[in-house]
Design a protein around this motif. Structure first.
Motif, PDB file in Angstrom:
ATOM      1  N   LEU A  60      -1.237  -5.206 -17.818  1.00 40.53           N
ATOM      2  CA  LEU A  60      -1.345  -4.336 -16.648  1.00 40.53           C
ATOM      3  C   LEU A  60      -0.571  -3.033 -16.816  1.00 40.53           C
ATOM      4  O   LEU A  60      -0.621  -2.164 -15.950  1.00 40.53           O
ATOM      5  CB  LEU A  60      -0.818  -5.057 -15.403  1.00 40.53           C
ATOM      6  CG  LEU A  60      -1.704  -6.139 -14.786  1.00 40.53           C
ATOM      7  CD1 LEU A  60      -0.991  -6.781 -13.603  1.00 40.53           C
ATOM      8  CD2 LEU A  60      -3.042  -5.556 -14.336  1.00 40.53           C
ATOM      9  N   GLY A  61       0.171  -2.917 -17.920  1.00 43.90           N
ATOM     10  CA  GLY A  61       0.966  -1.709 -18.139  1.00 43.90           C
ATOM     11  C   GLY A  61       2.349  -1.772 -17.528  1.00 43.90           C
ATOM     12  O   GLY A  61       2.941  -0.736 -17.214  1.00 43.90           O
ATOM     13  N   ALA A  62       2.879  -2.976 -17.374  1.00 44.70           N
ATOM     14  CA  ALA A  62       4.206  -3.147 -16.793  1.00 44.70           C
ATOM     15  C   ALA A  62       5.305  -2.973 -17.829  1.00 44.70           C
ATOM     16  O   ALA A  62       5.079  -3.116 -19.041  1.00 44.70           O
ATOM     17  CB  ALA A  62       4.332  -4.529 -16.150  1.00 44.70           C
ATOM     18  N   HIS A  63       6.501  -2.694 -17.334  1.00 43.83           N
ATOM     19  CA  HIS A  63       7.715  -2.812 -18.129  1.00 43.83           C
ATOM     20  C   HIS A  63       8.170  -4.261 -17.979  1.00 43.83           C
ATOM     21  O   HIS A  63       8.549  -4.690 -16.880  1.00 43.83           O
ATOM     22  CB  HIS A  63       8.801  -1.863 -17.624  1.00 43.83           C
ATOM     23  CG  HIS A  63       8.504  -0.419 -17.896  1.00 43.83           C
ATOM     24  ND1 HIS A  63       7.552   0.293 -17.197  1.00 43.83           N
ATOM     25  CD2 HIS A  63       9.024   0.448 -18.816  1.00 43.83           C
ATOM     26  CE1 HIS A  63       7.500   1.536 -17.655  1.00 43.83           C
ATOM     27  NE2 HIS A  63       8.376   1.649 -18.637  1.00 43.83           N
ATOM     28  N   ALA A  80       0.825  -1.214   0.000  1.00 39.88           N
ATOM     29  CA  ALA A  80       0.000   0.000   0.000  1.00 39.88           C
ATOM     30  C   ALA A  80       0.857   1.261   0.000  1.00 39.88           C
ATOM     31  O   ALA A  80       0.462   2.294  -0.548  1.00 39.88           O
ATOM     32  CB  ALA A  80      -0.938  -0.009   1.198  1.00 39.88           C
ATOM     33  N   GLY A  81       2.055   1.177   0.592  1.00 36.00           N
ATOM     34  CA  GLY A  81       2.934   2.343   0.648  1.00 36.00           C
ATOM     35  C   GLY A  81       4.009   2.353  -0.415  1.00 36.00           C
ATOM     36  O   GLY A  81       4.843   3.266  -0.440  1.00 36.00           O
ATOM     37  N   ALA A  82       4.027   1.346  -1.290  1.00 36.36           N
ATOM     38  CA  ALA A  82       5.062   1.263  -2.323  1.00 36.36           C
ATOM     39  C   ALA A  82       4.672   2.065  -3.559  1.00 36.36           C
ATOM     40  O   ALA A  82       3.499   2.120  -3.945  1.00 36.36           O
ATOM     41  CB  ALA A  82       5.297  -0.195  -2.704  1.00 36.36           C
ATOM     42  N   GLY A 102      -2.111   1.613  -9.703  1.00 40.90           N
ATOM     43  CA  GLY A 102      -1.526   2.912  -9.414  1.00 40.90           C
ATOM     44  C   GLY A 102      -0.038   2.897  -9.163  1.00 40.90           C
ATOM     45  O   GLY A 102       0.527   3.923  -8.753  1.00 40.90           O
ATOM     46  N   LYS A 103       0.630   1.767  -9.391  1.00 44.23           N
ATOM     47  CA  LYS A 103       2.064   1.666  -9.142  1.00 44.23           C
ATOM     48  C   LYS A 103       2.807   1.437 -10.463  1.00 44.23           C
ATOM     49  O   LYS A 103       2.250   0.888 -11.411  1.00 44.23           O
ATOM     50  CB  LYS A 103       2.353   0.520  -8.167  1.00 44.23           C
ATOM     51  CG  LYS A 103       1.570   0.663  -6.857  1.00 44.23           C
ATOM     52  CD  LYS A 103       1.836  -0.434  -5.885  1.00 44.23           C
ATOM     53  CE  LYS A 103       0.868  -0.356  -4.702  1.00 44.23           C
ATOM     54  NZ  LYS A 103       0.881   0.959  -4.028  1.00 44.23           N
ATOM     55  N   ARG A 104       4.035   1.849 -10.513  1.00 39.32           N
ATOM     56  CA  ARG A 104       4.862   1.577 -11.692  1.00 39.32           C
ATOM     57  C   ARG A 104       5.368   0.148 -11.566  1.00 39.32           C
ATOM     58  O   ARG A 104       5.995  -0.219 -10.560  1.00 39.32           O
ATOM     59  CB  ARG A 104       6.021   2.566 -11.785  1.00 39.32           C
ATOM     60  CG  ARG A 104       6.728   2.539 -13.147  1.00 39.32           C
ATOM     61  CD  ARG A 104       7.662   3.727 -13.267  1.00 39.32           C
ATOM     62  NE  ARG A 104       8.412   3.729 -14.510  1.00 39.32           N
ATOM     63  CZ  ARG A 104       8.047   4.360 -15.628  1.00 39.32           C
ATOM     64  NH1 ARG A 104       6.898   5.009 -15.659  1.00 39.32           N
ATOM     65  NH2 ARG A 104       8.809   4.340 -16.698  1.00 39.32           N
ATOM     66  N   LEU A 105       5.112  -0.667 -12.583  1.00 42.77           N
ATOM     67  CA  LEU A 105       5.340  -2.103 -12.490  1.00 42.77           C
ATOM     68  C   LEU A 105       6.455  -2.553 -13.431  1.00 42.77           C
ATOM     69  O   LEU A 105       6.595  -2.046 -14.542  1.00 42.77           O
ATOM     70  CB  LEU A 105       4.061  -2.862 -12.865  1.00 42.77           C
ATOM     71  CG  LEU A 105       2.784  -2.511 -12.091  1.00 42.77           C
ATOM     72  CD1 LEU A 105       1.594  -3.276 -12.675  1.00 42.77           C
ATOM     73  CD2 LEU A 105       2.949  -2.821 -10.607  1.00 42.77           C
ATOM     74  N   ALA A 106       7.205  -3.543 -12.967  1.00 48.11           N
ATOM     75  CA  ALA A 106       8.198  -4.203 -13.811  1.00 48.11           C
ATOM     76  C   ALA A 106       8.162  -5.695 -13.524  1.00 48.11           C
ATOM     77  O   ALA A 106       7.888  -6.125 -12.400  1.00 48.11           O
ATOM     78  CB  ALA A 106       9.593  -3.649 -13.569  1.00 48.11           C
TER      79      ALA A 106
END
Length: 262
Positions: free
Chosen positions: A122-125, A49-51, A78-82
């Protein structure tokens, strides 16, 4: 401060975590080398939740999907994903070059290709990795314990990448402004496994393993499947969009660094 949450703090992810911390990021992770258990859902969800950024290096389970997406997929918004994927998703190309526009899912890595596609959706790199090597995980280790084998397969080539270059490419994907999508992180010189072994023997003075046929080598089913695929992996997209620059552009520089301990 950026907060990176890593699912699966394995060999490559530990190098990524070290580089992220050097940039001043906070890093949390699951796995034996991490600070929490994957199954500790309460703690994982509270930390997630805080990442601000999330990286998964957890491989899919055949027939059971991607463990991270199945268990925590609802907490990734809502997070940047890889995601650390594999160039095995391209299958066999008969030694031809492949880039990110090539079709996937035709090789032995069906489950990996499915997971790769889900992270892309999901929109990840999605960082597609070939053979990984580095300190403690290189041809020198296999030569020392007798596991290195030279196989007589003329024309067989593989791509590979040093773990430090995986770390730099992944942090660029997470921290930069490059669009999400698939990126190959491979070095500039695909070549046969025999070439790498022979170069390592010259550097180290270790004896050269005998040249064997595929049948004489008595490979495990997994290793035999590895030799059934033959491809060269192009890295131009990562160079252009991520601004990725290889510290070890070929196995020569990479093995020299591993051998010297630098």
């Amino acid at each position: 401060m950026a907060h990176l949450f890593i699912f699966g703090l394995g060999y490559s992810a530990q190098a990524i975590a070290a580089l992220a911390r050097a940039r001043g990021w906070q890093v949390s992770a699951t796995g034996r080398a991490g600070d929490m258990a994957f199954a500790d859902a309460e703690r994982v969800r509270a930390t997630l939740a805080g990442a601000s950024h999330v990286l998964s290096s957890v491989p899919p389970a055949e027939g059971a999907g991607d463990p991270v997406l199945e268990t925590y997929g609802d907490a990734l918004g809502g997070k940047r994903l890889a995601y650390l994927s594999s160039t095995g998703v391209y299958g066999d190309t008969g030694g031809a070059w492949v880039d990110e526009s090539a079709p996937v899912g035709t090789g032995r890595r069906t489950a990996r290709a499915q997971a790769d596609a889900r992270w892309l959706a999901l929109g990840a790199h999605v960082l597609r990795l070939p053979g990984i090597y580095g300190p403690g995980r290189s041809v020198f280790d296999r030569l020392a314990d007798g596991r290195a084998q030279r196989i007589a397969l003329p024309g067989q080539v593989f791509s590979r990448v040093h773990v430090d270059d995986i770390a730099s490419g992944t942090v660029l994907a997470l921290a930069g402004d490059a669009p999400p999508g698939a990126y190959n992180l491979a070095d500039d010189l695909p070549c046969s496994q025999n070439t790498v072994i022979e170069h390592a023997c010259r550097l180290s003075g270790l004896p050269l393993p005998p040249l064997q046929t595929l049948e004489e080598a008595q490979l495990s089913p997994m290793a035999r499947a590895f030799y059934a695929e033959n491809r060269r992996v192009a890295n131009g997209k990562a160079r252009r969009l991520l601004g990725w620059r290889l510290r070890y552009p070929t196995y020569r520089e990479g093995l020299a660094a591993v051998f010297s301990g630098t």
